[in-house]
Design a protein around this motif. Structure first.
Motif, PDB file in Angstrom:
ATOM      1  N   SER A   1       3.930  11.802  -0.015  1.00 41.69           N
ATOM      2  CA  SER A   1       3.497  10.493  -0.511  1.00 41.69           C
ATOM      3  C   SER A   1       4.679   9.540  -0.524  1.00 41.69           C
ATOM      4  CB  SER A   1       2.942  10.629  -1.932  1.00 41.69           C
ATOM      5  OG  SER A   1       2.712   9.352  -2.490  1.00 41.69           O
ATOM      6  N   ASN A   2       4.416   8.306  -0.158  1.00 44.54           N
ATOM      7  CA  ASN A   2       5.416   7.267  -0.395  1.00 44.54           C
ATOM      8  C   ASN A   2       5.591   7.150  -1.907  1.00 44.54           C
ATOM      9  OD1 ASN A   2       6.565   5.381   1.850  1.00 44.54           O
ATOM     10  ND2 ASN A   2       4.561   6.052   2.589  1.00 44.54           N
ATOM     11  N   PRO A   3       6.754   6.651  -2.346  1.00 51.63           N
ATOM     12  CA  PRO A   3       7.005   6.574  -3.786  1.00 51.63           C
ATOM     13  C   PRO A   3       6.062   5.578  -4.472  1.00 51.63           C
ATOM     14  CG  PRO A   3       9.031   6.311  -2.514  1.00 51.63           C
ATOM     15  CD  PRO A   3       7.910   6.214  -1.550  1.00 51.63           C
ATOM     16  N   CYS A   4       5.785   5.866  -5.730  1.00 51.20           N
ATOM     17  CA  CYS A   4       4.982   4.941  -6.527  1.00 51.20           C
ATOM     18  C   CYS A   4       5.930   4.069  -7.353  1.00 51.20           C
ATOM     19  CB  CYS A   4       4.028   5.732  -7.413  1.00 51.20           C
ATOM     20  SG  CYS A   4       3.050   4.690  -8.485  1.00 51.20           S
TER      21      CYS A   4
ATOM     22  N   ILE B   1       0.850  -1.202   0.000  1.00 51.78           N
ATOM     23  CA  ILE B   1       0.000   0.000   0.000  1.00 51.78           C
ATOM     24  C   ILE B   1       0.880   1.244   0.000  1.00 51.78           C
ATOM     25  CG2 ILE B   1      -1.670   1.343   1.354  1.00 51.78           C
ATOM     26  CD1 ILE B   1      -2.794  -1.273   2.441  1.00 51.78           C
ATOM     27  N   LEU B   2       0.469   2.220  -0.817  1.00 50.60           N
ATOM     28  CA  LEU B   2       1.173   3.510  -0.831  1.00 50.60           C
ATOM     29  C   LEU B   2       0.418   4.439   0.122  1.00 50.60           C
ATOM     30  CD1 LEU B   2       2.249   5.600  -3.942  1.00 50.60           C
ATOM     31  CD2 LEU B   2       0.848   6.579  -2.130  1.00 50.60           C
ATOM     32  N   GLU B   3       1.064   4.835   1.222  1.00 51.51           N
ATOM     33  CA  GLU B   3       0.406   5.754   2.153  1.00 51.51           C
ATOM     34  C   GLU B   3       0.857   7.180   1.873  1.00 51.51           C
ATOM     35  OE1 GLU B   3       0.709   4.946   6.368  1.00 51.51           O
ATOM     36  OE2 GLU B   3      -0.746   6.534   6.817  1.00 51.51           O
TER      37      GLU B   3
ATOM     38  N   TYR C   1      11.796  10.751   4.705  1.00 54.26           N
ATOM     39  CA  TYR C   1      10.426  10.233   4.828  1.00 54.26           C
ATOM     40  C   TYR C   1       9.836  10.768   6.136  1.00 54.26           C
ATOM     41  CZ  TYR C   1      10.930   6.579   1.192  1.00 54.26           C
ATOM     42  OH  TYR C   1      11.091   5.880   0.030  1.00 54.26           O
ATOM     43  N   LEU C   2       8.589  11.241   6.061  1.00 57.04           N
ATOM     44  CA  LEU C   2       7.914  11.785   7.244  1.00 57.04           C
ATOM     45  C   LEU C   2       7.083  10.696   7.929  1.00 57.04           C
ATOM     46  CD1 LEU C   2       7.224  14.522   8.752  1.00 57.04           C
ATOM     47  CD2 LEU C   2       5.154  14.574   7.344  1.00 57.04           C
TER      48      LEU C   2
ATOM     49  N   ALA D   1       8.062  14.725   1.069  1.00 59.55           N
ATOM     50  CA  ALA D   1       7.213  15.800   0.556  1.00 59.55           C
ATOM     51  C   ALA D   1       7.026  15.621  -0.948  1.00 59.55           C
ATOM     52  CB  ALA D   1       7.872  17.144   0.846  1.00 59.55           C
ATOM     53  N   LEU D   2       5.845  15.976  -1.442  1.00 62.10           N
ATOM     54  CA  LEU D   2       5.599  15.923  -2.890  1.00 62.10           C
ATOM     55  C   LEU D   2       6.455  16.990  -3.576  1.00 62.10           C
ATOM     56  CD1 LEU D   2       1.719  15.536  -2.855  1.00 62.10           C
ATOM     57  CD2 LEU D   2       3.354  13.866  -3.773  1.00 62.10           C
ATOM     58  N   PRO D   3       6.803  16.794  -4.843  1.00 64.63           N
ATOM     59  CA  PRO D   3       7.588  17.799  -5.556  1.00 64.63           C
ATOM     60  C   PRO D   3       6.893  19.167  -5.499  1.00 64.63           C
ATOM     61  CG  PRO D   3       7.371  15.804  -6.878  1.00 64.63           C
ATOM     62  CD  PRO D   3       6.512  15.609  -5.671  1.00 64.63           C
ATOM     63  N   GLY D   4       7.643  20.193  -5.183  1.00 65.64           N
ATOM     64  CA  GLY D   4       7.089  21.553  -5.135  1.00 65.64           C
ATOM     65  C   GLY D   4       6.439  21.904  -3.817  1.00 65.64           C
TER      66      GLY D   4
END
Ligand code: MCA
Ligand code: AMP
Length: 510
Positions: A314-317, A300-302, A397-398, A332-335
């Protein structure tokens, strides 16, 4: 001329060339093509535009989940108005507050609620109340049917409002988070990229569309990729499993994963075509994360977000972007800027726990008509205080370890103890109360009320809770209630909720 920054323009531009292809298949067997979405949103947008309401008008929707309710959202964007979704669990007092605060120009509700809701709307000066039921009946669609199915998308600037989402704060009443077209579009575009949306992706849409997860993250994801949605009006684990072989993406709050795991039909074979399972809105237990991988072979991507900010981390896809680490919400997401700071606002190094603060193009402009509240929630250098407590690891990673805000998340829905305590304290014989969340195997956290009677009064805790059911949304009603002589307090006189949580932590153990 600059490009139209209306979010709908970007969504419309992503429709596939074949407009007759299926865009949404419902659980009642209906199929909506992309052309249907275009024409119906145009007719609804023309109806809204004909009402002669000012720019910036709020369109409030208190409607059950249906494709037409989604179309009302799209039409509101298309016509350039501001969408205000309201959970259908909200009852009269809750709606009176939202309508009084947001002053919508239009309210759309289920016909069964029309008698009282139209009266309430009238009292607040709302000029237009339409009905919309989940069987495609009601005055909204009747009226819209007289309008053209051609509509030129209203021009909107990036910072103009697209939606207001009510979210309660640490104290006081709910606040309307004002989200702009650019907030929503920038986030949707980032997620399209990092979650690697691909041609041929098919989303199982099983979440309510009153909140960020189902309305924005899930719907925008599919629409911006021109992807088909398999639409469930209500979450049903078996209906989801039945659809897995025809789908590639699923999004849920942790409770949905817990309930799916209870089904024997959840197997590796059933999930063989699936590409991505996303979880968010509440912490995913590590047991659920592991059980899911064991049962399905999928990790699962949390991810983590808020109504005020849409998605933050987001965790990486893609495997090439790194591994998905259970118990974390990823980088953190890009940007998007995410920092962890101490009480004085200084950045903390990896592994140290502090306040999570964020900024970026996704972060909202402020709370509707509450400039002081807005100012309180931002730092002097422009970072939004999430109220979450977390730590970064050395890889960035947070992990969310708790909340500084007094908030319970039950089954992905937020419950504010202060609000429930307010209702309980107003009840006859109640001197004071404390509402806490304790571990619950299905909902993650279960709401529990502890009440102190006034002198000489014998309280019936269950009767008081039963009385609450007619006043507030059902998911906010405490699952258990207790009467005690005193609440534990510290030297400052503050109720020690941590002690109450410890005392009741095993209450819902399986
Ligand atoms: C239903 N009940 C609940 C909840 N839902 N109790 C506590 N917490 C809940 N979340 C109770 C009802 O009060 C009722 O009790 C009984 O369960 C049956 O109600 P029903 O509506 O039939 O329940 P259900 O269909 O089983 O619903 C459970 C659910 C639902 C599917 C987990 O709560 C759900 O869809 N949750 C998702 C919420 C969501 O989308 N959150 C995203 C927020 P009684 O009979 O006693 O009255 S967006 C967000 O947080 C951010 C920004 C993010 O990061 O995504
Ligand atoms: P809302 O106000 O409905 O937007 O809820 C936002 C809150 O949900 C955040 O401030 C977090 O406390 C919580 N939240 C969302 N996603 C996660 C997650 N993956 N893990 C832990 N908490 C989360």
């Amino acid at each position: 001329m600059t490009a139209n920054a209306n979010l709908f323009a970007a969504l419309r531009a992503a429709f596939p060339a074949d407009l007759d292809a299926a865009a949404i298949e419902t659980d009642t067997g209906l199929v909506y093509s992309w052309r249907d979405l275009d024409r119906a949103s145009a007719m609804l947008a023309n109806l809204l535009a004909s009402l002669d309401i000012p720019a910036g008008s709020r369109i409030a929707a208190h409607t059950e989940k249906s494709v037409e309710a989604l179309l009302l959202y799209l039409a509101t964007l298309r016509a350039g108005f501001v969408y205000l979704p309201l959970n259908t669990a909200y009852q009269q007092a809750e709606l009176a507050y939202f309508i009084g605060n947001a002053e919508p120009a239009v309210v759309v509700c289920a016909s069964r609620n029309f008698p009282w809701l139209s009266k309430l709307a009238f009292q607040h000066g709302v000029a237009h109340v339409f009905t919309l039921d989940d069987d495609r009946s009601g005055t909204l669609l009747e009226r819209a049917s007289h309008f053209s199915d051609q509509h030129e998308i209203a021009r909107r600037g990036p910072d103009e409002l697209a939606a207001i989402l009510y979210t309660s704060g640490t104290t006081g009443r709910s606040k309307g988070a004002m989200l702009s077209h650019a907030n929503l579009l920038s986030n949707a575009q980032v997620l399209k990229d990092v979650w690697d949306w691909q041609p041929g992706d098919v989303l199982i849409h099983a979440l309510p569309i009153f909140h960020v997860h189902g309305l924005f993250v899930a719907s925008h994801g599919a629409l911006l990729n021109g992807s088909k949605m398999l639409w469930l009006a209500k979450f049903d684990p078996r209906a989801v499993i039945e659809r897995l072989p025809r789908a590639t993406v699923f999004m849920g709050v942790p409770t949905l994963y817990v309930r799916l795991l209870q089904e024997g039909g959840l197997t590796r074979a059933a999930c063989a075509r699936m590409r991505l399972f996303v979880s968010g809105s509440a912490p995913l237990l590590i047991e659920t994360f592991r059980d899911w991988e064991d049962r399905t072979g999928h990790v699962i991507l949390e991810r983590y977000g808020m109504s005020e900010t849409v998605m933050l981390t987001s965790n990486p896809c893609r495997a090439s972007d790194g591994e998905r680490v259970g118990g974390t919400v990823g980088p953190a997401l890009p940007g998007v800027g995410v920092r962890v700071v101490d009480d004085a606002g200084a950045n903390l190094p990896a592994d140290e726990i502090g306040h999570v603060q964020v900024r970026g193009p996704n972060v909202f402009g402020g709370y509707w008509r509450m400039p002081e509240k807005t100012a309180e929630e931002f730092t002097a250098d422009g970072w939004f205080k999430t109220g979450d407590v977390g730590r970064f690891d050395a890889r960035g990673y947070l992990t969310i370890v708790g909340r500084s805000k007094d908030l319970i998340i039950s089954g992905g829905y937020n419950v504010y103890p202060a609000e429930i305590e307010g209702y309980l304290n107003d009840m006859p014989g109640v001197a004071e109360s404390a509402v806490i969340g304790v571990p619950h195997p299905d909902f993650g956290e279960g709401v529990v009320a502890v009440m102190v009677p006034k002198a000489g009064v014998t309280l019936d805790a269950d009767a008081l809770v039963a009385a609450l059911k007619s006043q507030i949304a059902n998911y906010k009603v405490p699952k258990r209630a207790f009467v005690v002589a005193d609440l534990p307090r510290n030297a400052m006189g503050k109720v020690q909720k941590n002690l109450l949580r410890e005392q009741h932590q095993g209450l819902f153990a399986r």
